[in-house]
Design an enzyme around this catalytic site. Structure first.
Site, mmCIF file in Angstrom:
data_model
loop_
_atom_site.group_PDB
_atom_site.id
_atom_site.type_symbol
_atom_site.label_atom_id
_atom_site.label_comp_id
_atom_site.label_asym_id
_atom_site.label_seq_id
_atom_site.Cartn_x
_atom_site.Cartn_y
_atom_site.Cartn_z
ATOM 1 N N GLY A 120 -29.357 88.978 -30.483
ATOM 2 C CA GLY A 120 -29.033 89.438 -29.179
ATOM 3 C C GLY A 120 -27.669 90.552 -29.205
ATOM 4 N N GLU A 121 -27.662 91.621 -28.503
ATOM 5 C CA GLU A 121 -26.478 92.275 -28.650
ATOM 6 C C GLU A 121 -25.310 91.557 -28.168
ATOM 7 O OE1 GLU A 121 -25.414 96.960 -27.322
ATOM 8 O OE2 GLU A 121 -27.441 96.061 -27.112
ATOM 9 N N GLY A 122 -24.129 91.644 -29.113
ATOM 10 C CA GLY A 122 -22.938 90.724 -28.880
ATOM 11 C C GLY A 122 -22.700 89.670 -29.842
ATOM 12 N N ASP A 145 -22.220 96.119 -31.272
ATOM 13 C CA ASP A 145 -23.331 95.493 -31.809
ATOM 14 C C ASP A 145 -24.354 95.844 -31.080
ATOM 15 O OD1 ASP A 145 -25.181 93.663 -32.597
ATOM 16 O OD2 ASP A 145 -24.068 92.019 -31.930
#
Length: 653
Positions: free
Chosen positions: A587-589, A534
């Site tokens: 946001g990443e994740g 992600d």
């Protein structure tokens, strides 16, 4: 283990590659050699085959003794097991042994069990042992059932024996490449030789060593098994500022439910159930060597398509699962079953690593540290979604990366440390029973570093893979975007003559967070743990990992591209199809966690729905429901530091 301590060696090679000559040269200095011939005599009228056997016999010194095992394939295991520390054995070759093993005269025979017995005998042997085997895995798949049976059995034998041996060499056109461990210094012509004294081109003389006279290592000093990971001794020196000795990995944080916001100020250190110190990245002195061309596991080739085909038989109304059939196939292949189960034990790895210089243009100072504190305190999108998905959360800080436009982003030794540390994080998760990893990241300049990695590995232009810069106030900052583009361009120009090997790209451009994420992907692949990617850091790590172990990308799943152009391009290069196009940018994740319930729902339906009545399934027309209330199959929510599974409800009989 040094070259002088190799006692079991597998020599692979193609037909007429010179593998037998090299193997014979390796034992030439031994006082006595027991030559184990495995090939059958063949048709008496086949003069060419008889000539081949005669050539092999003619090369053997008169002091050697010969043991023929063609009459009984099980005899090879007996010979190896009976050999003592003072014996030297040369087995030539495993291709002939597999031929005899599959011969109808020896059927029924369990070739899988016999190969396992051979590998166990090699692993426990105290003798000096060299085995020769043809490498047929590079050829086309045979068109006949017998040919496929032979290549499958020989491939399985080669993998099992390579795993059991101390060393593995591959011979191509008479030239030797050391696969396990790396090539020793004296296995190639010395660079210091005077120009007029050209080193010998004889491949056998290049690899002949004094290993046959070395003492057998004690059992507790033996090299660990595994074709992918090499161990070397002594371990490299550890810089004082990175720590030494055993390493304590970051704590795994797991809430019982989505916590309420803490009364402390947003920028204050986290308090409450999720509060825990975050470990800084240390150097790991384990001797783990991560290098290009590692042989890591692949998902099951058969169970994935079987699981997708099985969906057509289920009592699913309408058109079925649509694109989510990919999830079922992916889970089936990574779990090794045609009826995969939903992922119960999930862990999120949040990697925080800032980049200095122009890569972080437009980023708010201290924003990544605030995100990490939020996650530790159970606040923010990532922590809330982790709680909703009953997922553990582990936070680790990567080294700060230097400005890529001025010089290397990370020293080479810290790249090695980050790779090994990421591998250790994945190993810890696998040991805890984690079934799925979610790779998350936060850091100033991470997207620009990922764009630089993508430009270096896929030939992309920086402006096409760098997304717009959006401030925390939701405004678009085009000036910062131009600075980031210029930074990536300058870094690529600075490294235009540098090698584009994986570790070089990480050192020059990627930095600590992408290096650590790469180690996580490799370690997860080695332990057969699937990973949800992600965002830019995860996909950049996947791009780098394919040059270290091409198998890694097959263990990755991309739920959504998040509208990021770099992620889209990386997904296309890696062959990863985003499952949904929601353009979430949490946001990443966090985006992966938001999609996780949908993925779990698809797996739940695939695992629990009955076969359609028209295909022999139950046809319940009564008033009784065909299901019971869900019953938990395991313990409740996990405690801090563990990832115990919590299974969904099951269908009643």
């Amino acid at each position: 283990m040094s070259v002088d301590a190799w006692h079991t060696l597998l020599v692979l090679g193609g037909i007429r590659s010179g593998k037998s000559e090299i193997a014979e040269a390796l034992v030439a200095d031994a006082p006595t050699v027991r030559y184990v011939a495995t090939a059958p005599a063949g048709d008496p009228e086949d003069t060419e085959w008889a000539a081949r056997l005669a050539t092999h016999r003619a090369r053997r010194p008169g002091s050697w003794t010969t043991e023929e095992t063609a009459a009984n394939p099980g005899r090879l295991v007996e010979v190896i097991a009976a050999a003592g520390p003072n014996d030297t054995l040369l087995v030539d070759d495993l291709g002939g042994w597999v031929t005899v093993l599959l011969d109808p005269a020896h059927q029924p025979a369990d070739d899988t069990a016999t190969i396992a017995e051979l590998a166990a005998a090699v692993r426990s042997s105290t003798a000096r042992l060299v085995l020769v085997s043809p490498e047929v895995g590079l050829s086309l798949v045979p068109t006949t059932p017998l040919g496929r049976a032979f290549t499958d059995a020989l491939g399985a034998a080669n993998r099992a024996v390579a795993d059991a041996c101390d060393a593995v060499a591959l011979v191509v056109a008479g030239q030797t490449t050391w696969l396990k461990p790396a090539a020793p210094a004296h296995a190639v012509p010395p660079a210091a030789a005077p120009p007029e004294a050209e080193p010998s081109r004889d491949a056998a003389s290049q690899v002949a060593t004094s290993w046959a006279t070395a003492p057998r290592p004690a059992p507790d000093q033996a090299a660990p098994t595994g074709a992918a990971v090499n161990r070397t001794a002594p371990a490299q020196a550890v810089p004082a500022d990175l720590g030494a000795g055993d390493v304590t990995l970051p704590e795994v944080l797991t809430p019982a439910a989505a916590p309420a916001p803490a009364p402390a100020a947003p920028d204050a250190p986290g308090t409450g159930d999720w509060a825990a110190p975050t470990m800084a990245l240390p150097m790991i002195a384990t001797g783990l060597v991560i290098q290009p061309g590692m042989e890591l596991p692949m998902p099951d080739d058969y169970t994935g398509p079987q699981a997708v085909d099985r969906l057509a038989t289920l009592d699913i109304p309408g058109a079925g699962l649509g694109v989510l059939e990919q999830v079922v196939g992916f889970a089936a292949a990574t779990q090794g079953t045609s009826t995969p189960r939903p992922w119960d034990s999930v862990r999120v790895l949040l990697i925080r690593g800032d980049h200095e210089g122009g890569a972080s243009a437009g980023a708010t100072p201290g924003a990544s540290a605030r995100r990490a504190r939020q996650a530790r305190a159970g606040r923010g999108a990532l922590a809330r979604l982790a709680a909703e998905n009953r997922a553990g959360l582990q936070i680790v800080e990567a080294p700060v990366s230097a400005p890529m436009e001025d010089g290397p982003a990370l020293p080479a030794d810290e790249v090695e440390a980050a790779l090994r540390y990421g591998w250790r994080l994945a190993e810890q998760a696998a040991d805890a029973g984690v079934q799925l990893l979610v790779l998350a990241a936060c850091g100033a300049g991470a997207e620009a570093a990922a764009a630089a990695v993508l430009a270096a590995t896929a030939g992309a232009e920086p402006p096409t893979v760098l997304g717009r810069v959006v401030t925390e106030q939701g405004e678009i900052d085009d000036t910062a975007w131009m600075v980031r583009c210029a930074t990536v361009r300058d870094a690529l120009h600075r490294t235009r003559r540098s090698a584009r090997e994986a570790k070089d790209v990480l050192a020059e451009l990627g930095g600590g967070d992408i290096a650590l994420a790469t180690g996580v992907l490799l370690g997860a692949t080695a332990r057969k743990v699937p990973v949800l990617l992600d965002g830019p850091v995860g996909t950049a790590a996947a791009m780098v990992s394919r040059d270290l172990a091409g198998q890694a990308r097959h263990w990755c799943l991309l739920p959504d591209h998040g509208g990021r152009p770099g992620v889209r391009l990386a997904a296309d290069v890696l062959g990863l199809t985003p499952l949904v196009d929601l353009r979430l940018d949490l946001g990443e994740g966090a985006t992966a966690l938001a999609a996780l319930p949908l993925l779990r729902s698809a797996l739940t339906l695939a695992a629990t729905l009955p076969v359609h009545p028209s295909l022999g399934g139950p046809d319940d027309d009564g008033d009784e429901p065909d299901f019971a209330e869900p019953e938990p199959a395991g313990p409740g929510p996990t405690t801090v530091g563990t990832d115990e599974p919590v299974s969904p409800g099951r269908r009643a009989d």
